[in-house]
Design a protein around this motif. Structure first.
Motif, PDB file in Angstrom:
ATOM      1  N   MET A 107      68.534  53.709  49.532  1.00  0.00           N
ATOM      2  CA  MET A 107      67.718  54.794  48.973  1.00  0.00           C
ATOM      3  C   MET A 107      66.982  54.289  47.738  1.00  0.00           C
ATOM      4  N   ALA A 108      65.695  54.589  47.642  1.00  0.00           N
ATOM      5  CA  ALA A 108      64.892  54.138  46.503  1.00  0.00           C
ATOM      6  C   ALA A 108      65.330  54.842  45.228  1.00  0.00           C
ATOM      7  N   SER A 109      65.285  54.108  44.115  1.00  0.00           N
ATOM      8  CA  SER A 109      65.679  54.677  42.828  1.00  0.00           C
ATOM      9  C   SER A 109      64.644  55.668  42.338  1.00  0.00           C
ATOM     10  N   THR A 110      65.142  56.793  41.772  1.00  0.00           N
ATOM     11  CA  THR A 110      64.245  57.811  41.220  1.00  0.00           C
ATOM     12  C   THR A 110      64.291  57.814  39.693  1.00  0.00           C
ATOM     13  N   LYS A 111      64.844  56.785  39.123  1.00  0.00           N
ATOM     14  CA  LYS A 111      64.969  56.699  37.674  1.00  0.00           C
ATOM     15  C   LYS A 111      63.592  56.667  37.017  1.00  0.00           C
ATOM     16  N   VAL A 112      63.413  57.511  36.025  1.00  0.00           N
ATOM     17  CA  VAL A 112      62.142  57.588  35.308  1.00  0.00           C
ATOM     18  C   VAL A 112      62.187  56.627  34.122  1.00  0.00           C
ATOM     19  N   PRO A 113      61.201  55.749  33.991  1.00  0.00           N
ATOM     20  CA  PRO A 113      61.203  54.841  32.837  1.00  0.00           C
ATOM     21  C   PRO A 113      61.017  55.613  31.539  1.00  0.00           C
ATOM     22  N   VAL A 114      61.528  55.066  30.457  1.00  0.00           N
ATOM     23  CA  VAL A 114      61.366  55.721  29.159  1.00  0.00           C
ATOM     24  C   VAL A 114      59.885  55.776  28.780  1.00  0.00           C
ATOM     25  N   VAL A 115      59.173  54.690  29.025  1.00  0.00           N
ATOM     26  CA  VAL A 115      57.734  54.626  28.752  1.00  0.00           C
ATOM     27  C   VAL A 115      57.017  54.185  30.027  1.00  0.00           C
ATOM     28  N   ARG A 116      55.950  54.865  30.355  1.00  0.00           N
ATOM     29  CA  ARG A 116      55.125  54.451  31.495  1.00  0.00           C
ATOM     30  C   ARG A 116      53.647  54.578  31.148  1.00  0.00           C
ATOM     31  N   PHE A 117      52.945  53.457  31.243  1.00  0.00           N
ATOM     32  CA  PHE A 117      51.486  53.465  31.204  1.00  0.00           C
ATOM     33  C   PHE A 117      51.013  53.316  32.646  1.00  0.00           C
ATOM     34  N   ASP A 118      50.286  54.303  33.138  1.00  0.00           N
ATOM     35  CA  ASP A 118      49.865  54.353  34.525  1.00  0.00           C
ATOM     36  C   ASP A 118      48.337  54.325  34.587  1.00  0.00           C
ATOM     37  N   GLU A 119      47.777  53.112  34.747  1.00  0.00           N
ATOM     38  CA  GLU A 119      46.316  52.935  34.800  1.00  0.00           C
ATOM     39  C   GLU A 119      45.646  53.577  33.578  1.00  0.00           C
ATOM     40  N   THR A 120      46.282  53.430  32.420  1.00  0.00           N
ATOM     41  CA  THR A 120      45.802  54.076  31.194  1.00  0.00           C
ATOM     42  C   THR A 120      44.530  53.402  30.694  1.00  0.00           C
ATOM     43  N   THR A 121      43.482  54.195  30.550  1.00  0.00           N
ATOM     44  CA  THR A 121      42.190  53.694  30.083  1.00  0.00           C
ATOM     45  C   THR A 121      41.704  54.551  28.923  1.00  0.00           C
ATOM     46  N   LYS A 122      41.166  53.896  27.894  1.00  0.00           N
ATOM     47  CA  LYS A 122      40.568  54.617  26.775  1.00  0.00           C
ATOM     48  C   LYS A 122      39.221  53.995  26.443  1.00  0.00           C
ATOM     49  N   LYS A 123      38.178  54.834  26.489  1.00  0.00           N
ATOM     50  CA  LYS A 123      36.830  54.384  26.180  1.00  0.00           C
ATOM     51  C   LYS A 123      36.305  55.125  24.956  1.00  0.00           C
ATOM     52  N   PHE A 124      35.545  54.410  24.146  1.00  0.00           N
ATOM     53  CA  PHE A 124      34.798  55.002  23.039  1.00  0.00           C
ATOM     54  C   PHE A 124      33.324  54.734  23.336  1.00  0.00           C
ATOM     55  N   GLY A 125      32.685  55.690  23.981  1.00  0.00           N
ATOM     56  CA  GLY A 125      31.320  55.446  24.431  1.00  0.00           C
ATOM     57  C   GLY A 125      31.312  54.348  25.486  1.00  0.00           C
ATOM     58  N   SER A 126      30.546  53.313  25.238  1.00  0.00           N
ATOM     59  CA  SER A 126      30.481  52.195  26.186  1.00  0.00           C
ATOM     60  C   SER A 126      31.576  51.158  25.947  1.00  0.00           C
ATOM     61  N   LEU A 127      32.311  51.301  24.843  1.00  0.00           N
ATOM     62  CA  LEU A 127      33.378  50.350  24.516  1.00  0.00           C
ATOM     63  C   LEU A 127      34.658  50.721  25.251  1.00  0.00           C
ATOM     64  N   VAL A 128      35.193  49.781  26.018  1.00  0.00           N
ATOM     65  CA  VAL A 128      36.469  49.993  26.710  1.00  0.00           C
ATOM     66  C   VAL A 128      37.564  49.382  25.845  1.00  0.00           C
ATOM     67  N   ALA A 129      38.293  50.243  25.116  1.00  0.00           N
ATOM     68  CA  ALA A 129      39.337  49.763  24.211  1.00  0.00           C
ATOM     69  C   ALA A 129      40.631  49.456  24.952  1.00  0.00           C
ATOM     70  N   LEU A 130      40.855  50.141  26.058  1.00  0.00           N
ATOM     71  CA  LEU A 130      42.050  49.929  26.865  1.00  0.00           C
ATOM     72  C   LEU A 130      41.640  50.099  28.323  1.00  0.00           C
TER      73      LEU A 130
END
Length: 304
Positions: A1-24
């Motif tokens: 059975m696959a584990s259902t444990k939730v990680p303490v921290v998860r970044f999931d395709e996290t993107t942050k843009k400031f205008g045309s600047l892609v910071a993350l």
């Protein structure tokens, strides 16, 4: 059975843009309970943006940043209830004493281990009787460190936490992180201090211009990169041209220094064919790994 444990921290395709600047740019990274993960990169790599999206101080342009499955931007009370944060630049109330500031921060956090806080005050050689306006940068940083650690929070998020601390206090801080890990606390540590990351982190995530270019244990990262070989020779130097994986060869005054990626068998045979009294093979340090990632970036910028 696959584990259902939730990680303490998860970044999931996290993107942050400031205008045309892609910071993350589409950061994906999980951190489990009891891990210490180092977020590594120079200024402008996206480290602080990463932490701010996690803490709900910025809303991701796309993707998610989750604490125990909850996004702090959507539900900050739930997400941040068990989080303590150490910023890299600490401002304090100038008229309050250090002790009063720690009491105030402890009240805001929802509770502290007072006995442990007293231990931390002693270990960090902090004088809580002075007014905030009299504290140096290092002492202001101690306030943030002591306040965060004394909460015993399950998740510690740190952005350049040892900024302003002297080497002795850095060593004390590292010891505190190891103790926190032994208690099962999870730590996300953003730093550009290579020795600090190497000393305490289980895994390292390397950011370059907002992109996660590599992550894994130090052993994982070292296996991806060349080893350094240093040898001495007598008489005619060994013939090293055309050996697979050998690069950056320096031969002078009876000494050889080079890098070798992959198998060392062919190199060892070539050295054995000459008179080589000594040979040393070592893994790259974190400093060398770090600069290997950024030398390519610097070359690209110079060409542009």
């Amino acid at each position: 059975m696959a584990s259902t444990k939730v990680p303490v921290v998860r970044f999931d395709e996290t993107t942050k843009k400031f205008g045309s600047l892609v910071a993350l740019d589409r950061l994906s990274l999980d951190i489990d309970q009891g891990e210490i993960v180092g977020l590594l990169g120079p200024n402008g790599a996206g480290k602080t943006t990463t932490l701010r999206t996690l803490l709900g101080l910025m809303r991701p342009t796309s993707g998610r940043a989750l604490i125990n499955g909850v996004a702090a931007w959507d539900d900050p009370v739930t997400a941040l209830a068990q989080v303590a944060y150490i910023p890299g630049d600490v401002a304090v109330w100038p008229q309050l004493t250090g002790g009063q500031i720690l009491d105030l921060l402890g009240g805001v956090s929802g509770g502290i281990d007072e006995g442990y806080r007293e231990q931390l005050i002693e270990r960090f050689a902090f004088d809580p009787s002075k007014k905030g306006r009299s504290y140096s940068k290092g002492n202001r940083q101690k306030i943030a460190v002591i306040a965060a650690l004394s909460t015993r929070a399950p998740l510690l998020v740190m952005d350049e936490p040892t900024s302003g601390l002297d080497p002795l206090m850095e060593a004390t801080f590292q010891a505190c992180l190891r103790e926190a890990k032994q208690r099962g606390q999870t730590i996300l540590l953003s730093s550009h201090i290579l020795s600090e990351v190497e000393a305490v982190c289980d895994r390292v995530a390397v950011l370059r211009q907002g992109v996660l270019v590599e992550h894994g244990t130090l052993a994982d990262l070292r296996h991806l990169h060349a080893h350094t070989v240093e040898a001495t020779y007598v008489g005619t130097p060994p013939q090293l041209e055309g050996i697979p994986g050998v690069q950056d060869v320096q031969i002078a005054d009876g000494a050889i220094r080079l890098q070798v990626a992959g198998s060392t068998d062919a190199l060892i045979k070539a050295l054995a064919a000459a008179e080589v009294p000594s040979i040393q093979l070592r893994e790259p340090s974190l400093d060398e790994l770090f600069h290997a990632y950024y030398e390519d970036d610097a070359t690209e910028r110079a060409s542009a």
